[in-house]
Motif scaffolding. Structure first.
Motif, PDB file in Angstrom:
ATOM      1  N   LEU A   1       0.855  -1.177   0.000  1.00 41.87           N
ATOM      2  CA  LEU A   1       0.000   0.000   0.000  1.00 41.87           C
ATOM      3  C   LEU A   1       0.894   1.231   0.000  1.00 41.87           C
ATOM      4  CD1 LEU A   1      -2.963   0.583  -0.058  1.00 41.87           C
ATOM      5  CD2 LEU A   1      -2.991   0.469   2.426  1.00 41.87           C
ATOM      6  N   THR A   2       0.955   1.914  -1.138  1.00 39.02           N
ATOM      7  CA  THR A   2       1.831   3.069  -1.310  1.00 39.02           C
ATOM      8  C   THR A   2       1.019   4.301  -1.688  1.00 39.02           C
ATOM      9  OG1 THR A   2       2.189   2.578  -3.637  1.00 39.02           O
ATOM     10  CG2 THR A   2       3.739   1.595  -2.069  1.00 39.02           C
ATOM     11  N   GLN A   3       1.665   5.464  -1.649  1.00 38.97           N
ATOM     12  CA  GLN A   3       0.979   6.721  -1.931  1.00 38.97           C
ATOM     13  C   GLN A   3       0.275   6.753  -3.285  1.00 38.97           C
ATOM     14  OE1 GLN A   3       3.365  10.273  -1.837  1.00 38.97           O
ATOM     15  NE2 GLN A   3       1.640  11.458  -1.098  1.00 38.97           N
ATOM     16  N   PRO A   4       0.847   6.218  -4.365  1.00 41.80           N
ATOM     17  CA  PRO A   4       0.117   6.286  -5.635  1.00 41.80           C
ATOM     18  C   PRO A   4      -1.012   5.260  -5.772  1.00 41.80           C
ATOM     19  CG  PRO A   4       2.277   5.302  -5.991  1.00 41.80           C
ATOM     20  CD  PRO A   4       2.219   5.744  -4.550  1.00 41.80           C
ATOM     21  N   ALA A   5      -1.276   4.488  -4.733  1.00 43.15           N
ATOM     22  CA  ALA A   5      -2.311   3.452  -4.803  1.00 43.15           C
ATOM     23  C   ALA A   5      -3.664   4.061  -5.138  1.00 43.15           C
ATOM     24  CB  ALA A   5      -2.390   2.696  -3.491  1.00 43.15           C
TER      25      ALA A   5
ATOM     26  N   GLN B   1      -1.158   9.436   5.095  1.00 40.47           N
ATOM     27  CA  GLN B   1      -0.320   8.641   5.996  1.00 40.47           C
ATOM     28  C   GLN B   1       1.103   8.515   5.463  1.00 40.47           C
ATOM     29  OE1 GLN B   1      -0.879   7.683   8.989  1.00 40.47           O
ATOM     30  NE2 GLN B   1       0.931   6.425   9.286  1.00 40.47           N
ATOM     31  N   ASP B   2       1.227   8.261   4.165  1.00 38.93           N
ATOM     32  CA  ASP B   2       2.561   8.178   3.571  1.00 38.93           C
ATOM     33  C   ASP B   2       3.318   9.484   3.757  1.00 38.93           C
ATOM     34  OD1 ASP B   2       2.323   5.567   2.767  1.00 38.93           O
ATOM     35  OD2 ASP B   2       2.042   6.017   0.655  1.00 38.93           O
ATOM     36  N   TYR B   3       2.635  10.590   3.529  1.00 41.35           N
ATOM     37  CA  TYR B   3       3.267  11.903   3.656  1.00 41.35           C
ATOM     38  C   TYR B   3       3.653  12.171   5.112  1.00 41.35           C
ATOM     39  CZ  TYR B   3       3.957  16.921   3.490  1.00 41.35           C
ATOM     40  OH  TYR B   3       4.478  18.172   3.602  1.00 41.35           O
ATOM     41  N   ARG B   4       2.725  11.894   6.048  1.00 38.85           N
ATOM     42  CA  ARG B   4       2.998  12.150   7.472  1.00 38.85           C
ATOM     43  C   ARG B   4       4.110  11.276   8.019  1.00 38.85           C
ATOM     44  NH1 ARG B   4      -2.987  12.572   8.635  1.00 38.85           N
ATOM     45  NH2 ARG B   4      -2.827  10.329   8.440  1.00 38.85           N
ATOM     46  N   SER B   5       4.116  10.008   7.623  1.00 38.86           N
ATOM     47  CA  SER B   5       5.081   9.077   8.206  1.00 38.86           C
ATOM     48  C   SER B   5       6.454   9.153   7.544  1.00 38.86           C
ATOM     49  CB  SER B   5       4.556   7.638   8.109  1.00 38.86           C
ATOM     50  OG  SER B   5       4.580   7.198   6.765  1.00 38.86           O
TER      51      SER B   5
ATOM     52  N   VAL C   1       2.613   1.834   3.575  1.00 37.31           N
ATOM     53  CA  VAL C   1       1.800   1.857   4.794  1.00 37.31           C
ATOM     54  C   VAL C   1       1.781   0.445   5.383  1.00 37.31           C
ATOM     55  CG1 VAL C   1      -0.524   2.221   5.722  1.00 37.31           C
ATOM     56  CG2 VAL C   1       0.364   3.743   3.953  1.00 37.31           C
ATOM     57  N   ASP C   2       2.072   0.351   6.654  1.00 38.61           N
ATOM     58  CA  ASP C   2       2.061  -0.922   7.372  1.00 38.61           C
ATOM     59  C   ASP C   2       0.625  -1.451   7.456  1.00 38.61           C
ATOM     60  OD1 ASP C   2       1.729  -2.242  10.322  1.00 38.61           O
ATOM     61  OD2 ASP C   2       3.697  -2.691   9.452  1.00 38.61           O
TER      62      ASP C   2
END
Length: 107
Positions: free
Chosen positions: A42-46, A77-81, A86-87
């Motif tokens: 699960l990645t940002q461009p998903a 979440q990707d941006y914040r973490s 994403v886990d």
């Protein structure tokens, strides 16, 4: 990492056409040739399809509105973490919250 022949990315598909039609992008089936089960990180461009598939893997069924909300959360979440992926445990927690909010909103 994203080369389907070597590296830790063997068998991973994160978004777009490779997710829908992996045979177009993988020179061989990772399961058949290497015994590696394909993964969908699960990645940002998903997109919504990938988010829905990741949710299903965790035992959640999403409707369109929930998929859009979850997709927005994944991007934030990707941006914040500061992490590219994403886990699953973190995503499962968000899905539990999304389900609770949906249930509360329908009352």
């Amino acid at each position: 990492m994203t080369t389907p022949i070597v590296g830790t990315g063997v068998g991973t598909i994160s978004t777009g056409t490779p997710f829908v039609r992996p045979g177009l992008f993988q020179p061989y089936g990772p399961r058949e040739v290497l015994g590696i089960e394909p993964e969908v990180p699960l990645t940002q461009p998903a997109g919504a399809r990938v988010v829905t598939a990741a949710a299903a893997r965790l035992g959640h069924r999403l409707d369109r509105a929930q998929a859009r909300a979850a997709m927005g959360w994944v991007k934030q979440q990707d941006y914040r973490s500061g992490r590219a992926v994403v886990d699953d445990r973190v995503f499962a927690g968000d899905l539990d919250g999304l389900r609770a909010a949906t249930t509360e909103g329908s009352r």
